[in-house]
Design an enzyme around this catalytic site. Structure first.
Site, short mmCIF file in Angstrom:
data_model
loop_
_atom_site.label_atom_id
_atom_site.label_comp_id
_atom_site.label_asym_id
_atom_site.label_seq_id
_atom_site.Cartn_x
_atom_site.Cartn_y
_atom_site.Cartn_z
N HIS A 1 3.15 -10.11 -9.55
CA HIS A 1 4.60 -10.36 -9.55
C HIS A 1 5.33 -9.24 -8.83
O HIS A 1 6.25 -9.49 -8.06
CB HIS A 1 5.12 -10.46 -10.99
CG HIS A 1 6.60 -10.65 -11.07
ND1 HIS A 1 7.47 -9.60 -11.30
CD2 HIS A 1 7.37 -11.74 -10.91
CE1 HIS A 1 8.71 -10.07 -11.30
NE2 HIS A 1 8.68 -11.36 -11.07
N SER A 2 4.91 -8.03 -9.04
CA SER A 2 5.46 -6.87 -8.35
C SER A 2 4.45 -5.75 -8.48
O SER A 2 3.38 -5.93 -9.07
CB SER A 2 6.81 -6.44 -8.95
OG SER A 2 6.61 -5.84 -10.22
N GLU B 1 0.83 -1.21 0.00
CA GLU B 1 0.00 0.00 0.00
C GLU B 1 0.86 1.25 0.00
O GLU B 1 0.50 2.27 -0.60
CB GLU B 1 -0.94 -0.01 1.21
CG GLU B 1 -2.03 -1.06 1.15
CD GLU B 1 -2.90 -0.93 -0.10
OE1 GLU B 1 -3.20 0.22 -0.48
OE2 GLU B 1 -3.27 -1.96 -0.69
N SER C 1 19.17 -7.60 -9.10
CA SER C 1 18.01 -7.64 -10.00
C SER C 1 18.14 -8.63 -11.15
O SER C 1 17.17 -9.31 -11.47
CB SER C 1 17.73 -6.25 -10.56
OG SER C 1 17.22 -5.41 -9.56
#
Length: 439
Positions: free
Chosen positions: A330-331, A115, A201
């Protein structure tokens, strides 16, 4: 050089000139029979150094489904009942409660930080919804000195090892308390003290790195293991195949832990590979492999514990494929409703969730109640929110830290970049609120 058998045959042929014909013919027939037996092709065995096999005389290609699907090991059913008492890890009440509290705390942290990103407070986030059992079950089976290589959905492993909420928040907010000094994207955690290598990443880079680290651990003979986490999507990268092969041939104490959660971002498994999942690849590389129910925290614990024990004792890699489901997007850059149905997600969220399964187990033993649940949820949310608020109030790291930890001493080219940065900041200082950064 003429083989002895042929010299013998020639010798008997000469005897035909001097011996009675019957005697010579008898010896000759016996020698020919012996030669035929020596060169019986059906008894020949392959001598190739590259594989162990048998010769066949029928043309037949091996089918992909030559064996039935690898079974999924589990300890609990979906209602938290132990299926086979011999497989019950017999963990104490305190340990099981710790499992549950860590899994639910992770869930609460995910909701608040997700959030936070949606409100524009942080730039990026990845939740762990549905995969909490793979984190906690595997982390509990490791030794604190074991080295962990994560991908970017292993926050629960760090949490179980004692990574404070403040550090999670500091990393996501890139504030002055961040161990990475604000240099990484959110959720790219790392902790030298907890033997957790900083996440990067690029997909699957940690797999060959883990193989190298495990080989170093083996040479040190320190009774340590290395565990490397990755998703089934990362298993399609070349780095995965390199890591598997290196670890097997170098005989490294390494656990490859694959979270097969059904999707590589938006790509479902049936578009990623045609074989029987990831565990099926282990035997091809000479690795002992197992497929477990990733939503069963006890199954994950048992498999990881045994793999860890044998990896250290026998110096060999293991492959664990934990079958689970990624309930969240997923993200924060992804909208999973574009490639899967709400009903599909709801099934895993409501019917086969690792948290609810463990809660059923505890409730059946009288270890947990509705009152306990309400009290813990309220307490855990309060704890997470307090860490969240502290992180928001902290200043950003000093910009000077951009140029540290690269070289032991500042080199001329780096110093030139540093001076250029400060000239730029001074020239356009109205665009750079330096009061938000530590002095």
């Amino acid at each position: 050089m003429i083989p002895q058998d042929y010299l013998g045959l020639a010798f008997f042929s000469m005897l035909c000139c001097f011996w009675p014909l019957g005697i010579a013919a008898f010896y000759l027939s016996q020698k020919v029979l012996q030669l035929q037996q020596t060169f019986d092709s059906s008894l020949e065995k392959p001598q190739f150094p590259g594989a162990s096999a048998e010769f066949v005389d029928q043309l037949e290609f091996i089918q992909p489904n030559v064996i039935s699907g690898i079974p999924v090991y589990r300890v609990m059913d979906r209602q938290g009942n132990i299926i086979n008492p011999s497989q019950d890890p017999q963990l104490s009440k305190e340990t099981v409660l710790n499992f549950y509290q860590k899994m639910t705390m992770l869930n609460t942290m995910d909701r608040i930080l997700y959030e936070s990103q949606r409100q524009g407070r942080i730039s990026f986030y990845m939740t762990n919804y549905g995969e909490e059992g793979t984190h906690i079950g595997s982390a509990a089976a490791l030794d604190p000195n074991d080295l962990v290589f994560g991908q970017y959905r292993e926050a629960g492993v760090l949490m179980y090892r004692g990574f404070p909420l403040d550090h999670f928040m500091a990393q996501c907010y890139a504030n002055a308390d961040d161990l990475g000094k604000g240099r990484q994207m959110p959720v790219h955690y790392g902790s030298k003290d907890l033997n957790f290598v900083t996440i990067s990443s690029p997909l699957a880079t940690q797999i060959p790195q883990a193989a190298g680290a495990a080989y170093a651990v083996k040479r040190e003979n320190t009774n340590r293991a290395v565990i490397c986490y990755f998703g089934e999507g990362a298993a399609s990268e070349g780095d995965a195949h390199a890591g598997f092969n290196f670890s097997a041939t170098l005989e490294c104490p390494l656990i490859f832990f694959c979270r097969n959660n059904g999707y590589a971002i938006s790509t479902p498994t049936n578009e990623q590979y045609r074989g029987d999942g990831i565990a099926a690849r282990g035997p091809g590389y000479g690795m002992l492999s197992i497929r477990v129910d990733g939503n069963d925290v006890f199954a994950v614990y048992n498999a990881t514990k045994e793999a860890r024990r044998r990896a250290v004792a026998e110096n060999q890699p293991f492959l664990i494929e934990a079958m689970t489901y990624r309930i969240g997007h997923h993200s924060t850059s992804d909208d999973s409703s574009a490639y899967r149905s709400v009903d599909e997600v709801n099934y895993w969220d409501k019917q086969d969730h690792p948290i609810s399964r463990l809660r059923h187990y505890m409730t059946a033993r009288g270890w947990w109640s509705e009152d306990d649940e309400r009290s813990w949820r309220k307490q855990s949310r309060k704890t997470v929110m307090e860490a969240f608020e502290r992180a928001e109030r902290r200043l950003k790291p000093n910009p000077e830290l951009l140029f540290t930890d690269v070289y032991q001493e500042m080199i001329p080219s780096l110093n030139k970049q540093r001076e250029s940065l400060w000239r730029h900041v001074q020239q356009y200082k109205e665009n750079y609120p330096l009061d938000l950064y530590e002095k």
